[in-house]
Design a protein around this motif. Structure first.
Motif, PDB file in Angstrom:
ATOM      1  N   LEU A  67      44.192 -36.481 -16.078  1.00 32.87           N
ATOM      2  CA  LEU A  67      45.529 -35.944 -15.791  1.00 32.87           C
ATOM      3  C   LEU A  67      45.733 -35.522 -14.330  1.00 32.87           C
ATOM      4  N   PRO A  68      44.736 -34.937 -13.671  1.00 29.16           N
ATOM      5  CA  PRO A  68      44.980 -34.585 -12.262  1.00 29.16           C
ATOM      6  C   PRO A  68      45.358 -35.808 -11.429  1.00 29.16           C
ATOM      7  N   VAL A  69      44.760 -36.951 -11.756  1.00 29.64           N
ATOM      8  CA  VAL A  69      45.070 -38.180 -11.020  1.00 29.64           C
ATOM      9  C   VAL A  69      46.519 -38.591 -11.304  1.00 29.64           C
ATOM     10  N   GLY A  75      62.259 -36.482 -28.528  1.00 26.71           N
ATOM     11  CA  GLY A  75      61.958 -35.573 -29.635  1.00 26.71           C
ATOM     12  C   GLY A  75      62.155 -34.125 -29.259  1.00 26.71           C
ATOM     13  N   ARG A  76      61.236 -33.249 -29.716  1.00 29.84           N
ATOM     14  CA  ARG A  76      61.506 -31.821 -29.590  1.00 29.84           C
ATOM     15  C   ARG A  76      60.838 -31.142 -28.404  1.00 29.84           C
ATOM     16  N   ALA A  77      60.166 -31.924 -27.550  1.00 29.75           N
ATOM     17  CA  ALA A  77      59.457 -31.284 -26.438  1.00 29.75           C
ATOM     18  C   ALA A  77      59.570 -32.136 -25.188  1.00 29.75           C
ATOM     19  N   ALA A 136      40.038 -22.485 -33.318  1.00 30.20           N
ATOM     20  CA  ALA A 136      40.990 -21.512 -33.881  1.00 30.20           C
ATOM     21  C   ALA A 136      42.411 -22.081 -33.836  1.00 30.20           C
ATOM     22  N   PHE A 137      42.774 -22.727 -32.735  1.00 25.45           N
ATOM     23  CA  PHE A 137      44.128 -23.304 -32.593  1.00 25.45           C
ATOM     24  C   PHE A 137      44.423 -24.262 -33.749  1.00 25.45           C
ATOM     25  N   PHE A 138      43.502 -25.191 -33.983  1.00 31.30           N
ATOM     26  CA  PHE A 138      43.763 -26.167 -35.051  1.00 31.30           C
ATOM     27  C   PHE A 138      43.630 -25.523 -36.437  1.00 31.30           C
ATOM     28  N   GLY A 142      40.679 -21.210 -23.790  1.00 33.05           N
ATOM     29  CA  GLY A 142      39.425 -21.081 -23.053  1.00 33.05           C
ATOM     30  C   GLY A 142      39.380 -21.933 -21.803  1.00 33.05           C
ATOM     31  N   LEU A 143      40.561 -22.359 -21.324  1.00 32.75           N
ATOM     32  CA  LEU A 143      40.617 -23.276 -20.185  1.00 32.75           C
ATOM     33  C   LEU A 143      41.396 -22.659 -19.034  1.00 32.75           C
ATOM     34  N   LEU A 144      41.503 -23.417 -17.961  1.00 31.67           N
ATOM     35  CA  LEU A 144      42.451 -23.078 -16.907  1.00 31.67           C
ATOM     36  C   LEU A 144      43.314 -24.312 -16.679  1.00 31.67           C
ATOM     37  N   LEU A 147      47.880 -23.940 -43.100  1.00 28.86           N
ATOM     38  CA  LEU A 147      49.192 -24.086 -43.741  1.00 28.86           C
ATOM     39  C   LEU A 147      49.220 -25.280 -44.688  1.00 28.86           C
ATOM     40  N   LYS A 148      48.219 -26.155 -44.545  1.00 32.18           N
ATOM     41  CA  LYS A 148      48.231 -27.382 -45.344  1.00 32.18           C
ATOM     42  C   LYS A 148      47.410 -27.176 -46.607  1.00 32.18           C
ATOM     43  N   VAL A 149      48.068 -26.767 -47.666  1.00 37.31           N
ATOM     44  CA  VAL A 149      47.371 -26.555 -48.941  1.00 37.31           C
ATOM     45  C   VAL A 149      48.022 -27.466 -49.974  1.00 37.31           C
ATOM     46  N   LEU A 179      53.663 -28.708 -17.995  1.00 38.07           N
ATOM     47  CA  LEU A 179      54.300 -28.054 -16.849  1.00 38.07           C
ATOM     48  C   LEU A 179      53.676 -28.571 -15.554  1.00 38.07           C
ATOM     49  N   GLU A 180      52.390 -28.911 -15.627  1.00 35.83           N
ATOM     50  CA  GLU A 180      51.737 -29.436 -14.415  1.00 35.83           C
ATOM     51  C   GLU A 180      52.352 -30.780 -14.008  1.00 35.83           C
ATOM     52  N   VAL A 181      52.707 -31.594 -15.001  1.00 36.38           N
ATOM     53  CA  VAL A 181      53.403 -32.846 -14.690  1.00 36.38           C
ATOM     54  C   VAL A 181      54.735 -32.518 -14.008  1.00 36.38           C
ATOM     55  N   ALA A 241      57.327 -27.126 -22.259  1.00 39.42           N
ATOM     56  CA  ALA A 241      56.671 -27.792 -21.113  1.00 39.42           C
ATOM     57  C   ALA A 241      55.483 -26.889 -20.832  1.00 39.42           C
ATOM     58  N   LEU A 242      54.389 -27.171 -21.499  1.00 44.14           N
ATOM     59  CA  LEU A 242      53.268 -26.234 -21.481  1.00 44.14           C
ATOM     60  C   LEU A 242      52.017 -26.893 -20.906  1.00 44.14           C
ATOM     61  N   GLY A 243      51.188 -26.076 -20.270  1.00 41.35           N
ATOM     62  CA  GLY A 243      49.917 -26.566 -19.750  1.00 41.35           C
ATOM     63  C   GLY A 243      50.130 -27.800 -18.897  1.00 41.35           C
ATOM     64  N   PRO A 280      49.499 -21.984 -20.733  1.00 42.10           N
ATOM     65  CA  PRO A 280      48.759 -21.156 -21.698  1.00 42.10           C
ATOM     66  C   PRO A 280      47.285 -21.564 -21.861  1.00 42.10           C
ATOM     67  N   GLU A 281      46.741 -22.298 -20.905  1.00 38.04           N
ATOM     68  CA  GLU A 281      45.377 -22.814 -21.070  1.00 38.04           C
ATOM     69  C   GLU A 281      44.351 -21.735 -21.394  1.00 38.04           C
ATOM     70  N   VAL A 282      44.528 -20.513 -20.843  1.00 39.65           N
ATOM     71  CA  VAL A 282      43.508 -19.471 -21.131  1.00 39.65           C
ATOM     72  C   VAL A 282      43.371 -19.231 -22.633  1.00 39.65           C
TER      73      VAL A 282
END
Ligand code: 3H9
Length: 709
Positions: free
Chosen positions: A87-89, A66-68, A285-287, A139-141, A293-295, A114-116, A109-111, A134-136
């Motif tokens: 995921l770390p495992v 697909g697209r990513a 906020a992200f979601f 609110g994450l790392l 947009l869904k109206v 990219l770690e994978v 390839a984000l967060g 972009p985890e920050v």
């Protein structure tokens, strides 16, 4: 990438494996963006086992369908108990593979994505790939080894900057910073990946584990200094944010500890971030930013064609709108009543671009290209071919109606006719012409070319494709659209009027405007309400108060302090003083003792014995007023859902994004407590503090605002 069908044997849904010669091709196929859900993680583990178990397999090619490539961990899983394998495992398993693993990246390839890739042994990126941690922003790392592997491949400073900015790198940048080893050619990631992987195998490329790269630890003292400097900067700039400092902490620990110890430490810090209210606010906020947009009108309705735009009015607002539309690549025709006004309008547009040129952010050539799409006229007939016209003239019904009569006369059938009014009744404007179905409100915020929020105000008769066109325009302008119903002030300004009144009450009751501003800044706002008023110009609020005077309930509390200040011509920054003093054109104000005297005099006039309020009480009252009116706005269908109120305030009113928005804040604070606060304040002023029926109902049912999203 096209979803390819080699001889695949599905291991687990969402992860397919297929042989291509000596390579095991592992494809993550989890639409829309291959987020690393529990099944995907299990699938990746199984794929690694499969690769190692099959002696005919000499290497692994990892890619996304697909697209990513992979957009990261599955954000929807946060907040629930973590499911194995975490995921770390999975990343450790990929890295531990005894056969070379090659990641071929296209799209995001984000967060965790990219770690994978960083856990793989070699990386290729296709043109158009976007790589980032972009985890920050949530609110994450980076919690799957990103804080340890990224510094190992790209150096400490570059890695920390990537993580703190949250920005996306291009493939070329990633190559330059050694985040990837190779740029792919063409558009087919599978072919490019296969060809790179075969080359590596043919050359006997060894397994190369990122964890084993130790060069980044050289010059330990220098690295520590770099981190110290970055930390100071972060402490200054993102004062209240939790996770950026945790990123630095994790990287610093990596310089001191073994890889495995540092990973364990990263996990501890990651879980602290997961538990933080900021994580909850930012992911909300992200979601919410996607849900707005869904109206209903936009679902399955095609927007009308949108190739040219007219703007009526060349004042600050009209010019800002024109710039915003020009920036989006569309042609703009501006209408003004005479040549002088038109020249001013053009000047206002050029002023924005000249400012950018002065800062070195725009070339003369780029400006010329933009201005080539800008035309002006004093005749409405110049709008005959416009697909959409936005009116931004003086806020008075008769003036607006006159403009719309002209638009009705000249515009082609099916042109969308929009008003930028902030509060006038759009039903009345629509009803004044022969095509009410084409009329809509597009409420921009000043400066219109900068502010992200666009309230799309939908009158009853607006046809669905007009609404769809407005949303499509918002996307083109890179704005955050929120659907609003017609009422005085729509979503944002209507709620603002109420919490501003609460702030005025507190000022009269005993707080200085400076204390209120400071309390709200500490809450997370970049500015307090009185600073905002000084910035916007006190005359604007004054005009609104005069307009509302006739409809104000005679027994409603009305604080006159603002009027006393405006009567002196103190309109804020532009006049050198307002609530604050701005000596010599300063941009940051200083407290004004004369204002405090005016307030004292007003307290005496209103027969109020002042008593100080602690900052905690100020926040409680301010927020209770905002939430209560937010609930009314949802209850009356002015906002579709509480999340629409949240997005409005985060993108148009400086509400701290890490708190998610006022309604999310209310859910986290507890609706019962909000109601309790309102009932407590109502003892002093029952007319002002009437609990919203929606709030009462939700508390009775034991529900929260999120249940309505
Ligand atoms: C992480 O990785 C933590 C790890 O370090 C540690 C773990 C232990 N999950 O934005 P779009 C959905 S944290 C779930 O409209 P675009 C999105 O909600 C993660 N869903 O498309 C939407 O759904 P719907 C770090 C996700 O093309 C749909 O996909 N990663 C995720 O404009 C399309 O999204 C990030 O922060 C996700 N990770 O932009 C990247 N991502 O259609 C976050 C998206 O139902 N994502 N969805 O509304 C993005 O920045 C953009 O979505 C992206 C695509 C650039 C990928």
């Amino acid at each position: 990438m096209k979803r390819h069908h080699l001889l695949t044997q599905p291991v687990i849904p969402f992860v397919h494996t297929a042989r291509s010669g000596e390579l095991l091709v592992v494809t993550i196929d989890h639409p829309p963006v291959n987020a690393l859900s529990e099944e995907v993680r299990r699938g990746l583990m199984a794929a690694m086992d499969q690769a190692e178990a099959d002696s005919n397999v000499k290497g692994v090619l990892l890619l996304g369908a697909g697209r990513a490539f992979i957009a990261g961990a599955d954000i929807r899983e946060f907040g629930r108990p973590p499911m194995q394998p975490i995921l770390p495992v999975v990343c450790n398993r990929i890295e531990a593979c005894r056969k070379p693993v090659i990641a071929a990246i296209h799209g995001p390839a984000l967060g965790g994505g990219l770690e994978v890739a960083l856990a793989a042994h070699y990386r290729l990126a296709m043109p158009g790939a976007k790589l980032g941690l972009p985890e920050v922003q949530l609110g994450l790392l980076p919690g799957s080894g990103g804080t340890q592997r990224a510094p190992r491949v790209m150096g400490v400073e570059a890695a920390v900057n990537l993580m703190l900015s949250g920005r996306h790198m291009t493939a070329q940048e990633a190559l330059t910073s050694q985040l990837v080893d190779r740029l792919g050619e063409g558009t087919d990631v599978l072919q490019a990946g296969l060809s790179y992987a075969r080359e590596l195998l043919a050359n006997g490329a060894p397994v190369r584990r990122t964890r084993d790269l130790a060069a980044f630890k050289a010059d330990h003292a220098h690295q520590m200094d770099v981190l110290e400097k970055i930390q100071k900067d972060v402490e200054k700039k993102s004062r209240a944010l939790f996770s950026p400092l945790k990123v630095i902490e994790a990287v610093r620990a990596g310089l001191e500890m073994s890889f495995d110890e540092a990973l364990a430490n990263e996990r501890t810090l990651f879980l602290q971030c997961i538990d933080s209210p900021q994580r909850a606010g930012l992911i909300h906020a992200f979601f919410a930013e996607r849900e707005v947009l869904k109206v209903p009108e936009v679902k399955n309705v095609a927007p009308r064609p949108l190739a040219s735009v007219g703007v009526v009015g060349g004042g600050t607002m009209g010019a800002g709108i024109a710039v915003s539309v020009l920036d989006a690549g569309l042609p703009v025709t501006m209408i003004e009543r005479d040549d002088e006004a038109l020249a001013k309008g053009r000047f206002n547009v050029e002023k924005v671009y000249n400012g950018l040129m002065a800062k070195g952010r725009m070339t003369a050539h780029a400006k010329a290209q933009l201005m080539a799409r800008f035309s002006t006229s004093t005749h409405y007939d110049a709008l005959a071919h416009a697909d959409l016209v936005i009116e931004a003239v003086f806020e008075e019904m008769s003036v607006k109606k006159a403009v719309f009569a002209e638009l009705d006369r000249v515009c082609k059938p099916n042109a969308v006719l929009a008003t930028n009014t902030s509060y006038l009744d759009i039903h009345e404007i629509a009803a004044s012409i022969a095509r009410p179905q084409d009329v809509i409100g597009l409420h921009f915020f000043s400066p219109a070319n900068i502010m992200k929020l666009l309230e799309i105000v939908v009158p009853e008769k607006a046809s669905a494709d007009v609404v769809a066109t407005a949303f499509s325009l918002a996307t083109q302008l890179k704005k955050m659209p929120v659907r609003a119903g017609v009422c005085d002030g729509f979503i944002g300004n209507r709620i603002l009027a109420v919490y501003r009144a609460a702030a005025d009450h507190m000022m009269e009751d005993g707080c200085s405007p400076y204390e209120i501003d400071a309390a709200m800044r500490d809450f997370g706002y970049p500015m307090g309400p009185f600073q905002v008023s000084d910035l916007a110009g006190g005359d604007i609020g004054w005009a609104t108060r005069k307009r509302r005077a006739s409809t104000r309930a005679p027994n409603a509390r009305y604080v006159q302090i603002a009027d006393r200040i405006c009567e002196r011509g103190w309109f804020g920054q532009k006049s050198g003083r307002g609530y604050y003093l701005y000596p010599d054109g300063a941009r940051t104000g200083v407290p004004d003792p004369e204002v405090l005297q005016i307030i004292d005099t007003e307290r005496i006039r209103a027969n109020i014995k002042p008593s100080a309020l602690p900052a905690e009480h100020i926040v409680r009252k301010y927020m209770a007023a905002m939430i209560n009116e937010g609930a009314n706005v949802v209850h009356q269908g002015i906002a579709l859902r509480p999340l629409d109120v949240d997005v409005t305030f985060v993108h148009g009113y400086g509400f701290p994004r890490y708190r998610g928005g006022p309604m999310k804040y209310a859910d986290m604070y507890g609706l019962e407590r909000v109601l309790g606060d309102i009932q407590e304040f109502a003892k002093q002023d029952p007319l002002f503090w009437q609990p919203s029926p929606l709030l009462v109902k939700l508390v009775e049912d034991g529900k929260d605002f999120a249940s309505l999203n």
